[in-house]
Structures are given as C-alpha cells and as structure tokens.
Design an enzyme around this catalytic site. Structure first.
Site, PDB file in Angstrom:
ATOM      1  N   THR A  33       0.818  -1.210   0.000  1.00  0.00           N
ATOM      2  CA  THR A  33       0.000   0.000   0.000  1.00  0.00           C
ATOM      3  C   THR A  33       0.854   1.263   0.000  1.00  0.00           C
ATOM      4  O   THR A  33       0.339   2.353  -0.249  1.00  0.00           O
ATOM      5  CB  THR A  33      -0.912   0.056   1.245  1.00  0.00           C
ATOM      6  OG1 THR A  33      -0.091   0.015   2.413  1.00  0.00           O
ATOM      7  CG2 THR A  33      -1.897  -1.096   1.257  1.00  0.00           C
ATOM      8  N   CYS A  41      -2.508   0.585  14.918  1.00  0.00           N
ATOM      9  CA  CYS A  41      -3.330   1.176  13.862  1.00  0.00           C
ATOM     10  C   CYS A  41      -4.541   0.290  13.611  1.00  0.00           C
ATOM     11  O   CYS A  41      -4.423  -0.933  13.558  1.00  0.00           O
ATOM     12  CB  CYS A  41      -2.522   1.308  12.577  1.00  0.00           C
ATOM     13  SG  CYS A  41      -3.536   1.867  11.184  1.00  0.00           S
ATOM     14  N   ARG A  44      -6.441  -2.918   8.573  1.00  0.00           N
ATOM     15  CA  ARG A  44      -6.327  -4.363   8.445  1.00  0.00           C
ATOM     16  C   ARG A  44      -4.909  -4.842   8.722  1.00  0.00           C
ATOM     17  O   ARG A  44      -3.944  -4.195   8.329  1.00  0.00           O
ATOM     18  CB  ARG A  44      -6.734  -4.725   7.008  1.00  0.00           C
ATOM     19  CG  ARG A  44      -6.971  -6.161   6.772  1.00  0.00           C
ATOM     20  CD  ARG A  44      -7.732  -6.324   5.449  1.00  0.00           C
ATOM     21  NE  ARG A  44      -8.040  -7.719   5.236  1.00  0.00           N
ATOM     22  CZ  ARG A  44      -7.221  -8.563   4.642  1.00  0.00           C
ATOM     23  NH1 ARG A  44      -6.061  -8.138   4.167  1.00  0.00           N
ATOM     24  NH2 ARG A  44      -7.553  -9.833   4.515  1.00  0.00           N
ATOM     25  N   ARG A  66       4.132   6.812   2.655  1.00  0.00           N
ATOM     26  CA  ARG A  66       3.266   7.910   3.086  1.00  0.00           C
ATOM     27  C   ARG A  66       2.689   7.603   4.465  1.00  0.00           C
ATOM     28  O   ARG A  66       2.373   6.446   4.750  1.00  0.00           O
ATOM     29  CB  ARG A  66       2.094   8.061   2.108  1.00  0.00           C
ATOM     30  CG  ARG A  66       2.456   8.748   0.817  1.00  0.00           C
ATOM     31  CD  ARG A  66       1.338   8.607  -0.205  1.00  0.00           C
ATOM     32  NE  ARG A  66       1.202   7.225  -0.672  1.00  0.00           N
ATOM     33  CZ  ARG A  66       0.065   6.544  -0.692  1.00  0.00           C
ATOM     34  NH1 ARG A  66      -1.048   7.082  -0.251  1.00  0.00           N
ATOM     35  NH2 ARG A  66       0.023   5.308  -1.140  1.00  0.00           N
ATOM     36  N   CYS A  68       0.063   7.037   7.367  1.00  0.00           N
ATOM     37  CA  CYS A  68      -1.305   6.529   7.380  1.00  0.00           C
ATOM     38  C   CYS A  68      -2.250   7.620   7.881  1.00  0.00           C
ATOM     39  O   CYS A  68      -1.930   8.361   8.808  1.00  0.00           O
ATOM     40  CB  CYS A  68      -1.367   5.312   8.289  1.00  0.00           C
ATOM     41  SG  CYS A  68      -3.021   4.722   8.601  1.00  0.00           S
ATOM     42  N   CYS A  71      -3.847   6.256  11.611  1.00  0.00           N
ATOM     43  CA  CYS A  71      -3.128   6.219  12.906  1.00  0.00           C
ATOM     44  C   CYS A  71      -2.145   7.375  13.054  1.00  0.00           C
ATOM     45  O   CYS A  71      -1.516   7.507  14.098  1.00  0.00           O
ATOM     46  CB  CYS A  71      -2.419   4.886  13.085  1.00  0.00           C
ATOM     47  SG  CYS A  71      -1.129   4.568  11.872  1.00  0.00           S
TER      48      CYS A  71
HETATM   49 ZN   LIG Z   1      -2.167   3.259  10.186  1.00  0.00          ZN
END
Ligand SMILES: [Zn+2]
Length: 353
Positions: A33, A41, A44, A66, A68, A71
């Site tokens: 991702t 976090c 998933r 990058r 998140c 979180c």
């Molecule tokens: Zn996160």
C-alpha cells in the site's frame, strides 16, 4: 537466527497483537500500500511478508512511504481539537442519532468541514465512529443478555435485520457464539514456523486454548481473533515462548507428550469426544463409529465427526487420528495433507522407538 530477525519477529508479535504504545516504539510500512503506520493502527493486519519495520516514522518517509491517515504515525502527542472532542461526546451520548448534518448544524459548521476535520484528527468519519460505538455496545450487551433479541433491544436497535446487517460487517460468527467467546479475557498468542506451515498458538491463564496450522499466519491470527472476539490479545513473554517451542516440537514429532495444561472449551459431548481422542495411542487410528461406541453413543458417529471438526487444538487433541472406516483420511480442519503428514510422522516415530 540473527538479532535483526529476532527484533523483527518481536515487532511482528506486537503488531499482530494490536498493542498500542509498545515499550520499544517502531513504525511499520506496508509494501503493497506504500503506507507507514504505528503499532495499534486500526487498519487491516497486513501480510507479514509485506511488512517493513523502521525505528521511526521519518526513516520510513525517507524510504518513500506515506503516513497513514488513520493512525497518524507522525504526530505523536497531538490531541484532537475542541470541536472534534465535542463531536465525539455528542456521538457517544447517542450513537443512534448521530447524523452529520444535525451535528454540523448544532455546532455551527458545514457538514463537509466537520467531516474533514473529524476524519483528519480521529482517522475515521463521524458515521464510522457512531457505528463502532453501537457495535461495542452490542458486544457488551451480548455478554450478559439471555437472548440475542434482548441484546439487540437493549442496544437500541429498531429491527433485528439492522442488527444482523451491522453484526455481519465485523463478524463471521453467528451472534449467539459471541456470548462466551473470551469475554474480558486476556489471551497470549504467538506465531511460529514449523515444517507443516505456520503455527498460531494462544493460551489463557488456564492453559493452551488454540493451536492452528496453516499457510497464512495473517488469516490464522484473524481466525483466532474472531473465535475469541471478546478477548484481548497480548504478545508472548519468555515463559510463553517456551510453550510455543514445546508445541512446535509436538508438530514435528506428534507422538511426544505435551506437558502444558490445556484449556479445553466445549459442550459435555464435545469434551467426551476430545478426551477419547487423546486416548488413541500414537501411531494408530480409529474410525468415527468406533469412537462413538467407545464413549457409549453407538448412534453418534455423525455427532462424533462434528465434534472432531470443532476441535481448535491441533495435534494436542489428536483428531488427526480419526479416519473413515475404509481407512481413507476424511477431512481435517487444518488441511488433509497435514493430516496425512502427521500420521506418517507418528508411524515413523513408532518405528524409531
Ligand atoms: Zn495506520
């Protein structure tokens, strides 16, 4: 294993157990991702092979990840603004009535601004927050209600279809089974490698309550968390790691004796079946009918089969020693090839002795 692998294994346990603020902080990036997260976090759980660990978030950013949006791994101590706190309190007071337009007009903002600000600071939308609160409330109610209907009425649901729709979104178990599934318990768990695939082991303060074998530790941990949906999970300590190596040893040599207590949970009938399974000698097999006869339920071969299938303690309760009358292997929760392998190992062990 070198120190680096040890450290990453430790970090993976922390990550998989959803621990927030671990003693030794780190960040983890997900290759697929391109996002970096902090432990705890709510997104998933990633596949372990896609995870890269970093000592701090800046290093991960330098590597091209990058931060998140859920979180916020960059801003460690940032408190939500007064506006967002007010929205939270409002939703918490009455999650059923939480409506973005109403909240916005009460507080004097546009819905779009409220949505954006809330999401930036909390990581989810006000709608998701309200839904999470309703779901939490269902779990609480299921803990001490006699029926699902009581629970959903107490949780403020208008209709049972609404209840089931929302329930299914975060659970693959029927509502009834959540009432006993590890409520208020703390379970320790760990993931290990064996020659039969990934091993996931969990224990309560009474003993081992879960052993699974599979090809996908990620899916196995999720299955464990669904099974004990109301339990909290924590990473292993030194003592638990010794249990894990004993269980690994048992998988490698399934005839060994396990000197760890088992926390066996099931109906009276299931426990009877499982007890009988544990008495089948290493290296031999029994068919469903013979086992039904043995526990004094000659008509119960089919029930015996489902009790075997409900076993959640692979190898420790040796349901792999149950076969069809014609000697064919029938099913195995953790893969019929593993069953064949376990039986072959037991035969080999028997000959070696
Ligand atoms: Zn996160």
């Amino acid at each position: 294993m070198n120190d680096h692998q040890d450290l990453n294994a430790y970090r993976w346990q922390i990550l998989a157990s959803r621990t927030r603020n671990p003693q030794y902080p780190f960040c983890y990036a997900v290759v697929t991702t391109g996002i970096v997260c902090r432990p705890g976090c709510p997104s998933r759980l990633p596949n372990p092979e896609n995870v890269r660990f970093f000592d701090n978030c800046q290093d991960a950013l330098k590597a091209g990840y990058r931060p998140c949006k859920r979180c916020h791994p960059l801003d460690d101590n940032k408190e939500p603004s007064e506006l967002v706190v007010r929205v939270c309190r409002q939703i918490e007071r009455d999650p059923d009535q939480a409506n973005l337009n109403t909240l916005a007009s009460v507080l004097g903002y546009t819905p779009a601004h409220l949505q954006k600000t809330f999401r930036q600071q909390i990581g989810i939308t006000p709608f998701d927050y309200a839904r999470a609160l309703r779901q939490q409330r269902i779990y609480r109610e299921l803990g001490h209600s006699r029926s699902n209907t009581d629970a959903l009425l107490q949780a403020g649901y208008q209709s049972s279809s609404q209840f089931y729709t929302e329930f299914k979104q975060f659970s693959s178990l029927p509502p009834g089974s959540h009432r006993q599934s590890g409520k208020g318990e703390i379970l320790t768990f760990a993931v290990a490698d064996t020659t039969l695939g990934a091993l996931v082991v969990a224990a309560s303060d009474k003993g081992l309550c879960w052993i699974s074998l599979g090809d996908d530790p990620h899916a196995q941990v999720e299955e464990l968390q669904r099974h004990f949906a109301r339990a909290e999970f924590c990473p292993p300590d030194e003592a638990f790691n010794q249990w894990v190596s004993q269980v690994t040893g048992l998988v490698e040599a399934p005839g060994e004796r396990l000197s760890i207590p088992l926390d066996i949970r099931g109906t009276v009938f299931q426990r009877q079946v499982w007890e009988a399974l544990r008495k089948i000698p290493m290296g031999s097999t029994m068919d469903y009918q013979a086992l039904a006869d043995k526990i004094g339920k000659p008509g119960g071969a089919r029930a015996v089969a489902s009790a075997c299938a409900a076993n959640v303690l692979a190898v420790a309760i040796p349901c792999h020693r149950i076969v069809r009358r014609d000697g064919s292997l029938s099913g195995y929760r953790w893969g019929v090839e593993r069953k064949a392998d376990l039986l072959a190992r037991e035969k080999g062990q028997g000959m070696g002795n």
